[in-house]
Design a protein around this motif. Structure first.
Motif, PDB file in Angstrom:
ATOM      1  N   LYS A  72      33.570  37.323  49.053  1.00 27.11           N
ATOM      2  CA  LYS A  72      34.798  36.501  48.953  1.00 27.11           C
ATOM      3  C   LYS A  72      35.380  36.261  50.340  1.00 27.11           C
ATOM      4  CE  LYS A  72      36.897  34.367  46.343  1.00 27.11           C
ATOM      5  NZ  LYS A  72      36.400  33.078  45.829  1.00 27.11           N
ATOM      6  N   VAL A  73      35.453  37.331  51.138  1.00 31.34           N
ATOM      7  CA  VAL A  73      35.985  37.198  52.506  1.00 31.34           C
ATOM      8  C   VAL A  73      35.138  36.192  53.292  1.00 31.34           C
ATOM      9  CG1 VAL A  73      36.268  38.408  54.712  1.00 31.34           C
ATOM     10  CG2 VAL A  73      37.061  39.481  52.600  1.00 31.34           C
ATOM     11  N   ALA A  74      33.831  36.163  53.008  1.00 27.91           N
ATOM     12  CA  ALA A  74      32.929  35.231  53.707  1.00 27.91           C
ATOM     13  C   ALA A  74      33.058  33.805  53.183  1.00 27.91           C
ATOM     14  CB  ALA A  74      31.484  35.713  53.564  1.00 27.91           C
ATOM     15  N   GLY A  75      33.865  33.603  52.132  1.00 28.68           N
ATOM     16  CA  GLY A  75      34.094  32.243  51.639  1.00 28.68           C
ATOM     17  C   GLY A  75      33.111  31.787  50.591  1.00 28.68           C
ATOM     18  N   ALA A  76      32.446  32.741  49.925  1.00 28.85           N
ATOM     19  CA  ALA A  76      31.462  32.375  48.910  1.00 28.85           C
ATOM     20  C   ALA A  76      32.132  32.208  47.542  1.00 28.85           C
ATOM     21  CB  ALA A  76      30.387  33.458  48.819  1.00 28.85           C
ATOM     22  N   HIS A  77      31.401  31.548  46.622  1.00 29.71           N
ATOM     23  CA  HIS A  77      31.786  31.530  45.208  1.00 29.71           C
ATOM     24  C   HIS A  77      31.046  32.694  44.566  1.00 29.71           C
ATOM     25  CE1 HIS A  77      31.391  30.558  40.933  1.00 29.71           C
ATOM     26  NE2 HIS A  77      32.523  29.886  41.081  1.00 29.71           N
ATOM     27  N   VAL A  78      31.818  33.639  43.963  1.00 30.24           N
ATOM     28  CA  VAL A  78      31.214  34.904  43.542  1.00 30.24           C
ATOM     29  C   VAL A  78      31.200  35.045  42.024  1.00 30.24           C
ATOM     30  CG1 VAL A  78      31.361  37.420  43.702  1.00 30.24           C
ATOM     31  CG2 VAL A  78      32.030  35.994  45.660  1.00 30.24           C
ATOM     32  N   THR A  79      30.013  35.324  41.489  1.00 32.00           N
ATOM     33  CA  THR A  79      29.856  35.656  40.077  1.00 32.00           C
ATOM     34  C   THR A  79      29.377  37.102  39.988  1.00 32.00           C
ATOM     35  OG1 THR A  79      29.236  33.378  39.558  1.00 32.00           O
ATOM     36  CG2 THR A  79      28.613  35.061  37.944  1.00 32.00           C
ATOM     37  N   GLY A  80      29.936  37.852  39.041  1.00 29.50           N
ATOM     38  CA  GLY A  80      29.516  39.250  38.875  1.00 29.50           C
ATOM     39  C   GLY A  80      29.196  39.560  37.435  1.00 29.50           C
ATOM     40  N   THR A  81      28.209  40.447  37.215  1.00 30.47           N
ATOM     41  CA  THR A  81      27.933  40.934  35.866  1.00 30.47           C
ATOM     42  C   THR A  81      28.519  42.330  35.707  1.00 30.47           C
ATOM     43  OG1 THR A  81      25.768  41.845  36.506  1.00 30.47           O
ATOM     44  CG2 THR A  81      25.793  39.600  35.645  1.00 30.47           C
ATOM     45  N   ALA A  82      29.137  42.563  34.538  1.00 29.06           N
ATOM     46  CA  ALA A  82      29.744  43.866  34.226  1.00 29.06           C
ATOM     47  C   ALA A  82      30.100  43.855  32.747  1.00 29.06           C
ATOM     48  CB  ALA A  82      31.006  44.087  35.052  1.00 29.06           C
ATOM     49  N   SER A  83      30.370  45.037  32.194  1.00 34.05           N
ATOM     50  CA  SER A  83      30.844  45.081  30.811  1.00 34.05           C
ATOM     51  C   SER A  83      32.287  44.578  30.765  1.00 34.05           C
ATOM     52  CB  SER A  83      30.709  46.485  30.229  1.00 34.05           C
ATOM     53  OG  SER A  83      31.427  47.397  31.004  1.00 34.05           O
ATOM     54  N   ALA A  84      32.690  44.103  29.571  1.00 33.75           N
ATOM     55  CA  ALA A  84      33.936  43.327  29.441  1.00 33.75           C
ATOM     56  C   ALA A  84      35.181  44.079  29.914  1.00 33.75           C
ATOM     57  CB  ALA A  84      34.106  42.888  27.989  1.00 33.75           C
ATOM     58  N   ALA A  85      35.227  45.392  29.710  1.00 36.61           N
ATOM     59  CA  ALA A  85      36.431  46.165  30.066  1.00 36.61           C
ATOM     60  C   ALA A  85      36.736  46.095  31.565  1.00 36.61           C
ATOM     61  CB  ALA A  85      36.256  47.621  29.641  1.00 36.61           C
ATOM     62  N   LYS A  86      35.753  45.738  32.362  1.00 34.32           N
ATOM     63  CA  LYS A  86      35.947  45.729  33.822  1.00 34.32           C
ATOM     64  C   LYS A  86      36.226  44.325  34.379  1.00 34.32           C
ATOM     65  CE  LYS A  86      33.225  49.912  34.197  1.00 34.32           C
ATOM     66  NZ  LYS A  86      31.878  50.482  34.254  1.00 34.32           N
ATOM     67  N   HIS A  87      36.288  43.326  33.471  1.00 34.13           N
ATOM     68  CA  HIS A  87      36.399  41.944  33.964  1.00 34.13           C
ATOM     69  C   HIS A  87      37.726  41.632  34.638  1.00 34.13           C
ATOM     70  CE1 HIS A  87      32.879  40.091  31.442  1.00 34.13           C
ATOM     71  NE2 HIS A  87      32.533  41.147  32.144  1.00 34.13           N
ATOM     72  N   ASP A  88      38.839  42.106  34.051  1.00 31.06           N
ATOM     73  CA  ASP A  88      40.147  41.793  34.659  1.00 31.06           C
ATOM     74  C   ASP A  88      40.208  42.342  36.084  1.00 31.06           C
ATOM     75  OD1 ASP A  88      40.966  40.478  32.447  1.00 31.06           O
ATOM     76  OD2 ASP A  88      42.234  42.105  31.675  1.00 31.06           O
ATOM     77  N   TRP A  89      39.766  43.593  36.235  1.00 32.74           N
ATOM     78  CA  TRP A  89      39.774  44.212  37.575  1.00 32.74           C
ATOM     79  C   TRP A  89      38.870  43.428  38.544  1.00 32.74           C
ATOM     80  CZ3 TRP A  89      35.355  47.317  39.282  1.00 32.74           C
ATOM     81  CH2 TRP A  89      35.509  47.810  40.566  1.00 32.74           C
ATOM     82  N   LEU A  90      37.694  43.010  38.065  1.00 31.30           N
ATOM     83  CA  LEU A  90      36.801  42.267  38.963  1.00 31.30           C
ATOM     84  C   LEU A  90      37.417  40.939  39.396  1.00 31.30           C
ATOM     85  CD1 LEU A  90      33.249  42.994  37.507  1.00 31.30           C
ATOM     86  CD2 LEU A  90      34.112  43.602  39.776  1.00 31.30           C
TER      87      LEU A  90
END
Ligand SMILES: NC(=O)c1ccc[n+]([C@@H]2O[C@H](COP(=O)([O-])OP(=O)(O)OC[C@H]3O[C@@H](n4cnc5c(N)ncnc54)[C@H](OP(=O)(O)O)[C@@H]3O)[C@@H](O)[C@H]2O)c1
Length: 314
Positions: A167-185
């Motif tokens: 993100k700091v480098a200015g990229a568009h970031v997609t991440g995989t994780a279980s649903a409970a962690k999505h808000d934090w991500l």
């Protein structure tokens, strides 16, 4: 001094406390009094006979590479650190560092000054996972503004740093994780999050310039399909299998392996981002020195959010 050792490969129960002599710093080395030690998957893997066991050889040995602490003594030739400095580092990796000890000695350039806005526990959570994310994005794939980056296991130790550095480098970031962690991500900067348990990432995340695969095996192979021709898949655990190399070649994608290395300069840059409030360090739990087996068990669960840390100093 107290240290955690093992006499054989095996489960967390092989770990036990021992008393060994305090090391002396050689020229160009520092002696660091360890306050906290971060835990990584490589600790549990090596304890069991995988990971870096091929480098360390047969037990007995003292595991752990992630330390934060205070410089106690400096050897001849050290100009950049002095006694009393609060430092963090990933000394000696992949050779034995013995982070689960009250003191470690290592080349001064394997350390940097701690970020000044976090405590020793959070500082110890950074080096191995933070350097992995940093070196993948900046040294291995040379991330650029505007690129699309997919990070698998975005909520783990390496993943949560990779999300923020990208993100700091200015990229568009997609991440995989279980649903409970999505808000934090999303809070730490992910533009898109995918619940890998309910959704195939191929269905919702195409056209990536870079994929950081922190899962391995089939996941790395599937990642080729969402990478643009000319893009790069970094196959972190397990490296590049023959199948992965063949699939990558067919699609015109590069698949590359990766291994982290000590890097005091990068830790100085990471500390500046933490102190500027641009990068958060997530510590799920801090364990006592006597709770080392429980810390390894939680690490091996593969479910930790961010990092696990052991308090070494009494
Ligand atoms: N080669 C190197 O230099 C190097 C350096 C560092 C790490 N590594 C390797 O990289 C891997 C990741 O390390 P780490 O420290 O980030 O591990 P970690 O902190 O233990 O990762 C835990 C996270 O993985 C997530 N996860 C588990 N299965 C998943 C799946 N199928 N899809 C998406 N997320 C999943 C979990 O999220 P959920 O609970 O939401 O599933 C959890 O938050 C390990 O294999 C490690 O050995 C290699």
């Amino acid at each position: 001094m107290r240290a955690i050792s093992q006499n054989e490969f095996g489960g967390p129960e092989v770990l036990h406390e021992i008393d060994i002599p305090r090391p002396e710093p050689a020229p160009t080395e520092v002696l660091v009094r360890v306050v906290s030690a971060g835990i990584n998957p490589v600790d549990a893997k090596t304890r069991a006979g995988g990971g870096m066991a091929g480098v360390l050889g047969q037990p007995p040995f003292v595991l752990d590479w992630d330390v934060s602490g205070v410089v106690e003594e400096v050897g001849f030739g050290v100009h950049t650190l002095k006694p009393g400095d609060e430092v963090y580092g990933m000394p000696w990796f992949p050779r034995q560092a013995g982070g689960f000890s009250e003191y470690v000695t290592a080349p001064s350039r394997h350390f940097a000054l701690n970020p000044s806005t976090v405590d020793f526990d959070a500082a110890a959570a950074v080096p191995l996972a933070g350097l992995t994310a940093w070196q993948i994005l900046h040294d291995a794939v040379h991330i650029k503004t505007g690129q699309r980056v997919l990070i698998h296991a975005a909520a783990g130790g390496v993943g949560h740093f990779a999300v923020q550095f990208a993100k700091v480098a200015g990229a568009h970031v997609t991440g995989t994780a279980s649903a409970a962690k999505h808000d934090w991500l999303r809070d730490i900067g992910a533009d898109q999050v995918i619940d890998y348990r309910s959704t195939r990432f191929e269905d919702v995340a195409g056209d990536q310039d870079i994929v950081v695969d922190l899962i391995g095996g089939e996941n790395a192979l599937r990642s080729i399909q969402v990478t643009k021709p000319g893009g790069i898949v970094v196959a972190v655990p397990g490296g590049v299998s023959a199948d992965l190399a063949a699939a990558a070649e067919k699609r015109g994608v590069s698949a590359i392996p990766f291994l982290v290395e000590p890097d005091g300069h990068a830790l100085t840059e990471i500390a500046a981002l933490i102190d500027a409030g641009k990068v958060q360090v997530e510590v799920e739990q801090v364990f006592l020195f006597s709770e080392i087996a429980a810390a390894h068990q939680r690490q091996e669960s593969g479910r930790a959010q961010g990092k696990l840390v052991v308090r070494v100093a009494p």
